[in-house]
Write an enzyme that holds these catalytic residues in place. Structure first.
Site, short mmCIF file in Angstrom:
data_model
loop_
_atom_site.label_atom_id
_atom_site.label_comp_id
_atom_site.label_asym_id
_atom_site.label_seq_id
_atom_site.Cartn_x
_atom_site.Cartn_y
_atom_site.Cartn_z
N PHE A 1 17.40 15.78 -54.43
CA PHE A 1 16.82 15.51 -55.82
C PHE A 1 15.52 16.50 -55.83
CE2 PHE A 1 19.56 11.84 -55.41
CZ PHE A 1 19.87 11.67 -56.62
N ASP A 2 15.47 17.30 -56.91
CA ASP A 2 13.97 17.73 -57.38
C ASP A 2 13.16 16.07 -57.37
OD1 ASP A 2 11.92 19.41 -58.36
OD2 ASP A 2 12.47 18.93 -60.22
N LEU A 3 11.79 16.36 -57.63
CA LEU A 3 11.11 15.15 -57.97
C LEU A 3 10.48 15.18 -59.36
CD1 LEU A 3 9.62 12.77 -56.98
CD2 LEU A 3 7.56 14.20 -55.98
N ASP A 4 9.49 16.07 -59.99
CA ASP A 4 9.01 16.27 -61.17
C ASP A 4 9.99 16.72 -62.14
OD1 ASP A 4 6.57 15.86 -60.40
OD2 ASP A 4 6.14 18.00 -60.00
N VAL B 1 20.33 18.21 -57.18
CA VAL B 1 20.09 17.62 -58.55
C VAL B 1 18.56 17.90 -59.16
CG1 VAL B 1 19.92 15.50 -60.13
CG2 VAL B 1 21.62 15.67 -58.24
#
Length: 213
Positions: A8-11, A162
């Protein structure tokens, strides 16, 4: 395709971090007596590596951009880091994925030190990987490769990335991973499609549905 691991990306994917990031950019601009940017320009800093974005948006030389990043972090580490909230439905999505046995990790262009402070969800993520503070690992592809190595991934076909921006999709493709673009983040449908997103979701819950196919 049966996936086993989800990056997963964060921001813009896990957290809505716009307020903290944009205020940190404003601080750096004001400190260096530079013209204030429009809201659209400020939002363009959410996701991509900061140094390159300062060059692109503000027309700064690389050395000047490096100084801007330092000023940004001066504000961000004390105040900006707290200007974020987890998107509605994300915690429920993570809980369901964990119960189904998926291995979850974060791959973000945000410095790893900050990412670990924000994403204090160790019960959900097996690994949190981010950029280096010295700018030696900022490109999303480099971060993804770092997370792959750290998680001892051997079959990249079993991994899906993602994210909400083009660099997430481009980095995933370059690394040989599948990709899911989220439309509730900061990137548009056009941006995600043009950058090669294999699948698109409008809400976090749909990620769970895709993993069940």
């Amino acid at each position: 395709m049966k996936y086993k691991t989800i990056f997963f990306d964060l921001d813009g994917t896990i957290t809505d971090s716009a307020p903290g990031i944009m205020n940190s950019i404003k601080y750096a601009l004001e400190k260096n007596h530079l013209p204030m940017l429009s809201e659209e320009q400020l939002r363009s800093f959410i996701g991509p590596p900061l140094r390159g974005q300062f060059c692109k948006v503000c027309g700064l030389a690389d050395e000047e951009s490096a100084r801007m990043v330092e000023d940004y972090r001066e504000y961000y580490r004390d105040k900006g880091i707290f200007g974020n909230n987890v998107y509605d439905g994300v915690i429920e999505m993570l809980e369901k994925l964990r119960k189904k046995g998926f291995r979850l990790a974060i791959a973000t262009s945000k410095p790893e030190m900050f990412a670990k402070q924000i994403a204090d969800y160790s019960k959900y993520f097996d690994f949190i990987g981010g950029a280096c503070m010295n700018e030696s690992r900022t490109d999303k592809y480099e971060v993804i490769e770092y997370v792959i190595e750290s998680c001892n991934i051997t079959d990249r076909n079993e991994v899906v990335m993602v994210g909400d921006r083009s660099h997430d999709m481009i980095g995933a493709k370059k690394a040989g991973l599948h990709s899911i673009g989220v439309l509730y983040g900061y990137g548009s449908k056009e941006e995600l499609e043009q950058s090669g997103a294999e699948m698109l979701v409008e809400v976090p819950e749909q990620i769970v549905s895709l993993m069940e196919v």
